[in-house]
Motif scaffolding. Structure first.
Motif, PDB file in Angstrom:
ATOM      1  N   VAL A 107       0.615   4.582  -2.192  1.00  0.00           N
ATOM      2  CA  VAL A 107       1.840   4.162  -3.116  1.00  0.00           C
ATOM      3  C   VAL A 107       2.251   2.884  -2.109  1.00  0.00           C
ATOM      4  O   VAL A 107       2.692   3.428  -0.918  1.00  0.00           O
ATOM      5  CB  VAL A 107       2.930   5.148  -3.108  1.00  0.00           C
ATOM      6  CG1 VAL A 107       4.264   4.548  -4.022  1.00  0.00           C
ATOM      7  CG2 VAL A 107       2.124   6.467  -3.898  1.00  0.00           C
ATOM      8  N   THR A 108       2.620   1.879  -2.607  1.00  0.00           N
ATOM      9  CA  THR A 108       3.104   0.709  -1.846  1.00  0.00           C
ATOM     10  C   THR A 108       4.295   0.304  -2.576  1.00  0.00           C
ATOM     11  O   THR A 108       4.592   0.316  -3.881  1.00  0.00           O
ATOM     12  CB  THR A 108       2.336  -0.221  -1.498  1.00  0.00           C
ATOM     13  OG1 THR A 108       2.686  -1.067  -0.570  1.00  0.00           O
ATOM     14  CG2 THR A 108       1.670  -1.203  -2.847  1.00  0.00           C
ATOM     15  N   GLY A 109       5.506  -0.590  -2.157  1.00  0.00           N
ATOM     16  CA  GLY A 109       6.400  -1.108  -2.658  1.00  0.00           C
ATOM     17  C   GLY A 109       7.717  -1.068  -1.604  1.00  0.00           C
ATOM     18  O   GLY A 109       7.515  -0.496  -0.423  1.00  0.00           O
ATOM     19  N   THR A 110       8.778  -1.683  -1.661  1.00  0.00           N
ATOM     20  CA  THR A 110       9.712  -1.659  -0.778  1.00  0.00           C
ATOM     21  C   THR A 110      10.558  -0.416  -0.879  1.00  0.00           C
ATOM     22  O   THR A 110      10.955   0.078   0.213  1.00  0.00           O
ATOM     23  CB  THR A 110      10.823  -2.906  -1.185  1.00  0.00           C
ATOM     24  OG1 THR A 110      10.006  -4.049  -1.246  1.00  0.00           O
ATOM     25  CG2 THR A 110      11.950  -2.922  -0.212  1.00  0.00           C
ATOM     26  N   GLU A 176       1.920   7.008   1.719  1.00  0.00           N
ATOM     27  CA  GLU A 176       2.624   5.633   1.591  1.00  0.00           C
ATOM     28  C   GLU A 176       1.919   4.459   2.425  1.00  0.00           C
ATOM     29  O   GLU A 176       1.249   4.635   3.403  1.00  0.00           O
ATOM     30  CB  GLU A 176       3.976   5.697   2.319  1.00  0.00           C
ATOM     31  CG  GLU A 176       4.833   6.924   1.575  1.00  0.00           C
ATOM     32  CD  GLU A 176       6.056   7.070   2.378  1.00  0.00           C
ATOM     33  OE1 GLU A 176       6.585   5.869   2.524  1.00  0.00           O
ATOM     34  OE2 GLU A 176       6.783   8.170   2.660  1.00  0.00           O
ATOM     35  N   VAL A 177       1.778   3.508   1.670  1.00  0.00           N
ATOM     36  CA  VAL A 177       0.991   2.316   2.301  1.00  0.00           C
ATOM     37  C   VAL A 177       1.895   0.988   2.491  1.00  0.00           C
ATOM     38  O   VAL A 177       2.596   0.616   1.736  1.00  0.00           O
ATOM     39  CB  VAL A 177      -0.294   1.995   1.266  1.00  0.00           C
ATOM     40  CG1 VAL A 177      -1.051   0.817   2.176  1.00  0.00           C
ATOM     41  CG2 VAL A 177      -1.047   2.961   1.080  1.00  0.00           C
ATOM     42  N   SER A 178       2.292   0.894   3.842  1.00  0.00           N
ATOM     43  CA  SER A 178       3.207  -0.133   4.133  1.00  0.00           C
ATOM     44  C   SER A 178       2.602  -1.636   4.150  1.00  0.00           C
ATOM     45  O   SER A 178       1.425  -1.770   4.272  1.00  0.00           O
ATOM     46  CB  SER A 178       3.924   0.172   5.470  1.00  0.00           C
ATOM     47  OG  SER A 178       3.030  -0.055   6.569  1.00  0.00           O
ATOM     48  N   SER A 179       3.496  -2.696   3.991  1.00  0.00           N
ATOM     49  CA  SER A 179       2.992  -3.701   4.157  1.00  0.00           C
ATOM     50  C   SER A 179       2.208  -4.095   5.431  1.00  0.00           C
ATOM     51  O   SER A 179       1.463  -5.024   5.600  1.00  0.00           O
ATOM     52  CB  SER A 179       4.059  -5.013   3.718  1.00  0.00           C
ATOM     53  OG  SER A 179       5.093  -4.762   4.528  1.00  0.00           O
ATOM     54  N   HIS A 180       2.786  -3.681   6.442  1.00  0.00           N
ATOM     55  CA  HIS A 180       2.517  -3.849   7.820  1.00  0.00           C
ATOM     56  C   HIS A 180       1.166  -3.373   7.957  1.00  0.00           C
ATOM     57  O   HIS A 180       0.150  -4.120   8.446  1.00  0.00           O
ATOM     58  CB  HIS A 180       3.339  -3.298   8.769  1.00  0.00           C
ATOM     59  CG  HIS A 180       4.610  -4.037   9.007  1.00  0.00           C
ATOM     60  ND1 HIS A 180       5.658  -3.774   8.130  1.00  0.00           N
ATOM     61  CD2 HIS A 180       5.262  -4.787  10.045  1.00  0.00           C
ATOM     62  CE1 HIS A 180       6.776  -4.762   8.674  1.00  0.00           C
ATOM     63  NE2 HIS A 180       6.511  -5.064   9.858  1.00  0.00           N
ATOM     64  N   SER A 181       0.656  -2.199   7.222  1.00  0.00           N
ATOM     65  CA  SER A 181      -0.565  -1.434   7.610  1.00  0.00           C
ATOM     66  C   SER A 181      -1.476  -2.143   6.729  1.00  0.00           C
ATOM     67  O   SER A 181      -2.699  -2.325   7.185  1.00  0.00           O
ATOM     68  CB  SER A 181      -0.530   0.037   6.938  1.00  0.00           C
ATOM     69  OG  SER A 181      -0.566  -0.143   5.710  1.00  0.00           O
ATOM     70  N   ASP A 188      -8.131  -0.615   6.201  1.00  0.00           N
ATOM     71  CA  ASP A 188      -9.307  -1.310   5.620  1.00  0.00           C
ATOM     72  C   ASP A 188     -10.552  -0.468   5.384  1.00  0.00           C
ATOM     73  O   ASP A 188     -11.385  -1.080   4.403  1.00  0.00           O
ATOM     74  CB  ASP A 188      -9.735  -2.515   6.959  1.00  0.00           C
ATOM     75  CG  ASP A 188      -9.066  -3.556   6.832  1.00  0.00           C
ATOM     76  OD1 ASP A 188      -8.164  -3.688   5.884  1.00  0.00           O
ATOM     77  OD2 ASP A 188      -9.295  -4.613   7.688  1.00  0.00           O
ATOM     78  N   GLN A 189     -10.462   0.590   6.142  1.00  0.00           N
ATOM     79  CA  GLN A 189     -11.770   1.575   5.669  1.00  0.00           C
ATOM     80  C   GLN A 189     -11.512   2.755   4.813  1.00  0.00           C
ATOM     81  O   GLN A 189     -12.124   3.870   4.770  1.00  0.00           O
ATOM     82  CB  GLN A 189     -12.298   2.154   6.995  1.00  0.00           C
ATOM     83  CG  GLN A 189     -13.236   0.987   7.867  1.00  0.00           C
ATOM     84  CD  GLN A 189     -14.299   0.390   7.199  1.00  0.00           C
ATOM     85  OE1 GLN A 189     -15.196   1.170   6.707  1.00  0.00           O
ATOM     86  NE2 GLN A 189     -14.167  -1.002   6.923  1.00  0.00           N
ATOM     87  N   CYS A 190     -10.199   2.707   4.253  1.00  0.00           N
ATOM     88  CA  CYS A 190      -9.904   3.754   3.364  1.00  0.00           C
ATOM     89  C   CYS A 190     -10.010   3.412   1.908  1.00  0.00           C
ATOM     90  O   CYS A 190     -10.054   2.324   1.337  1.00  0.00           O
ATOM     91  CB  CYS A 190      -8.259   3.806   3.529  1.00  0.00           C
ATOM     92  SG  CYS A 190      -7.768   4.115   4.696  1.00  0.00           S
ATOM     93  N   ARG A 191     -10.752   4.211   1.204  1.00  0.00           N
ATOM     94  CA  ARG A 191     -11.453   4.152  -0.085  1.00  0.00           C
ATOM     95  C   ARG A 191     -10.462   4.726  -1.135  1.00  0.00           C
ATOM     96  O   ARG A 191     -10.430   5.880  -1.320  1.00  0.00           O
ATOM     97  CB  ARG A 191     -12.587   4.589  -0.238  1.00  0.00           C
ATOM     98  CG  ARG A 191     -13.373   4.415  -1.571  1.00  0.00           C
ATOM     99  CD  ARG A 191     -14.885   5.071  -1.480  1.00  0.00           C
ATOM    100  NE  ARG A 191     -15.608   5.106  -2.787  1.00  0.00           N
ATOM    101  CZ  ARG A 191     -15.746   5.946  -3.771  1.00  0.00           C
ATOM    102  NH1 ARG A 191     -15.020   6.952  -3.674  1.00  0.00           N
ATOM    103  NH2 ARG A 191     -16.266   5.663  -4.758  1.00  0.00           N
ATOM    104  N   GLU A 219      -0.309  -6.738  -2.266  1.00  0.00           N
ATOM    105  CA  GLU A 219      -1.341  -7.068  -3.246  1.00  0.00           C
ATOM    106  C   GLU A 219      -2.786  -6.312  -2.687  1.00  0.00           C
ATOM    107  O   GLU A 219      -3.532  -6.018  -3.432  1.00  0.00           O
ATOM    108  CB  GLU A 219      -1.731  -8.415  -3.773  1.00  0.00           C
ATOM    109  CG  GLU A 219      -0.592  -8.941  -4.623  1.00  0.00           C
ATOM    110  CD  GLU A 219      -0.698 -10.184  -5.100  1.00  0.00           C
ATOM    111  OE1 GLU A 219      -1.952 -10.677  -4.885  1.00  0.00           O
ATOM    112  OE2 GLU A 219      -0.002 -10.832  -5.237  1.00  0.00           O
ATOM    113  N   LYS A 220      -2.900  -6.420  -1.460  1.00  0.00           N
ATOM    114  CA  LYS A 220      -4.103  -5.906  -0.893  1.00  0.00           C
ATOM    115  C   LYS A 220      -4.528  -4.728  -1.215  1.00  0.00           C
ATOM    116  O   LYS A 220      -5.879  -4.273  -1.208  1.00  0.00           O
ATOM    117  CB  LYS A 220      -4.122  -6.202   0.677  1.00  0.00           C
ATOM    118  CG  LYS A 220      -3.729  -7.548   1.133  1.00  0.00           C
ATOM    119  CD  LYS A 220      -3.723  -7.942   2.682  1.00  0.00           C
ATOM    120  CE  LYS A 220      -3.867  -9.270   3.031  1.00  0.00           C
ATOM    121  NZ  LYS A 220      -3.631  -9.467   4.651  1.00  0.00           N
TER     122      LYS A 220
END
Length: 485
Positions: A107-110, A176-181, A188-191, A219-220
């Motif tokens: 899950v990403t977003g501000t 949670e997936v941050s923009s920094h991460s 990068d290796q998370c599927r 977006e990544k």
């Protein structure tokens, strides 16, 4: 695992030493190195791991990963193009690619990431599906829960956590997936099977520079998904992301309130007890309830329901899961008080988050809204006057105070917030000490008033220039009540 096995798919420039060395652990912090460890030298903002090789070897490292020339005869030295880029590959190799087995949801977003992940997990639990959780508040692998130091852990730590989740019987990993991460390559290796976009509003521009870069970082996540991307179509940046996703093969599912979407909310009711709405999907309708009030809570519920819909989880589990989730720590959290006024704690630390919570409170407030807030130091300075204007426009009284000033002078931060406050007609006062600011709010509160403590949320500390102190606003309120306030 042998070192040579760990190095598969990394871009090695040169090496020396024994590549058949048996590696029992990986660390990027020399203090966490033990016997037979691999130490990865990472260049950070304030320190360089290459400067700590001696300490790592002293602690037991038998090999080091570097991205500059290092000559040593006592350990294996592997020079790669970029240590940070190599680290997620090495971590995934060591923990045997756990996300090939785990159903990973990102899950990403501000705003809304934490609540959405809690809702998803609650739905999974009610459907009797084991799920681990990684986020701003905590990391929960099933057998244990630990406080989180950052929204998304470092890449090696992530792979270890995923392996722990699988060992504890988890079918899903929710994070949670941050923009920094995303920018630093931690995932990068998370599927990912499913990616969710909640919204994009002003935050972290000190790091990203502008909205375009901020959105492209988010977006990544959607280039990594294998099953579905779930996007808030009401958000303008969500619509841009949708147009880019359509250029890929990944299935797209949209959710929203104001625009036509695959998953929608109709007949929305919002009051001080929470929300109620009709969930509309292509296959069924359902009545959703949550004890977290506000339109933002509807969006978070829709995002979670969309995940369940994609996974074929029945509507009865969606309804029960969202309703049972209750309050998420530090997110529109109402403190239990024997007082005629209310105190709400919320993590709102960016303009949109502050505006959302204040508009939500305004919707049902019967008395005054007294807002206590500040802005973090060493972070985006441009949002400070914006948040001052928002607080002034939507509050009846505001107390500008300190948040986590870090290395900055807290009074300088307050002055910058005050620039925005002065453009409104709101009465306000500046009290640098946050406990004193909360005391002032409680002393002036009358029947039916609502005090909003914004910015700290779940955090139980305050970061000052030279130290970190205990500062849990729930405990602060209890202390002040004991003083007779």
């Amino acid at each position: 695992m042998k070192l040579i096995k760990l190095l598969e798919n990394t871009k090695i420039i040169r090496y020396s030493g024994n590549l058949d060395a048996e590696i029992e652990g990986i660390a990027y912090d020399s203090r966490k190195v033990s016997k037979n460890f691999l130490f990865i030298c990472i260049r950070g903002s304030f320190s360089d791991g290459h400067d700590f090789i001696d300490k790592a070897v002293e602690n037991g490292a038998v090999a080091v990963i570097v991205d500059k020339a290092v000559e040593r005869a006592d350990v294996a030295v592997i020079q790669v193009e970029n240590s940070r880029a190599a680290m997620p590959i090495i971590g995934a190799n060591f923990y045997e690619h756990p996300t090939d087995e785990l159903k990973l949801i990102g899950v990403t977003g501000t705003n809304g990431k934490t609540t959405t992940t809690y809702f998803i997990r609650s739905i999974m639990q009610h459907a009797e599906k084991e799920a681990g959780l990684i986020g701003t508040i905590s990391v929960d692998v099933g057998s244990k829960k630990v406080e989180s130091s950052r929204t998304t852990p470092e890449s090696v730590d992530l792979q270890r956590i995923f392996r722990d989740m699988l060992s504890n019987g988890a079918e899903y990993g929710i994070m949670e997936v941050s923009s920094h991460s995303l920018e630093f390559g931690r995932v990068d290796q998370c599927r990912f099977q499913i990616g969710i976009f909640t919204n994009l509003t002003q935050d972290h521009l000190d790091f990203h520079g502008n909205f375009e870069n901020y959105r492209r970082a988010k977006e990544k996540l959607f280039y990594k998904t294998t099953k579905a991307n779930i996007i808030n179509i009401d958000d303008e940046h969500g619509r841009i992301i949708c147009s880019r996703i359509k250029e890929q093969d990944t299935p797209l599912l949209t959710f929203g309130i104001d625009r036509e979407a695959n998953i929608m909310a109709k007949d929305i009711e919002i009051n001080d007890e929470g929300i109620r709405f009709t969930l509309m999907t292509p296959e069924y309708e359902a009545i959703i309830r949550s004890s977290i009030p506000g339109k933002f809570s509807v969006y978070n519920s829709l995002a979670a329901a969309s995940v369940a819909y994609v996974e074929g989880i029945g509507k009865e589990f969606i309804c029960r899961g969202i309703e049972a989730a209750g309050f998420v720590p530090g997110r529109s959290e109402v403190l239990p008080l024997d007082k005629p006024y209310k105190i709400i704690i919320d993590y709102a630390h960016a303009p949109d988050g502050l505006e959302n919570i204040l508009k939500s409170i305004r919707h049902y407030a019967k008395g005054r809204i007294i807002t206590v807030f500040g802005c973090g130091g060493d972070r985006d300075k441009t949002k400070r006057p914006i948040m001052g204007e928002i607080a002034g426009r939507l509050s009846d009284y505001a107390i500008i105070t300190s948040d986590n000033p870090r290395s900055e002078d807290p009074n300088m931060i307050i002055d910058q917030i005050e620039e925005g406050m002065k453009t409104t007609n709101c009465d306000y006062i500046c009290i640098e000490n946050r406990k004193d600011a909360i005391r002032h709010a409680m002393m002036m509160a009358e029947a039916s008033d609502i005090i909003l403590l914004a910015g700290k949320g779940h955090e139980a500390y305050q970061v000052l220039k030279d130290k970190v102190i205990d500062f849990d606003e729930r405990e602060i309120v209890k202390e002040l009540l004991k003083e007779g306030i």
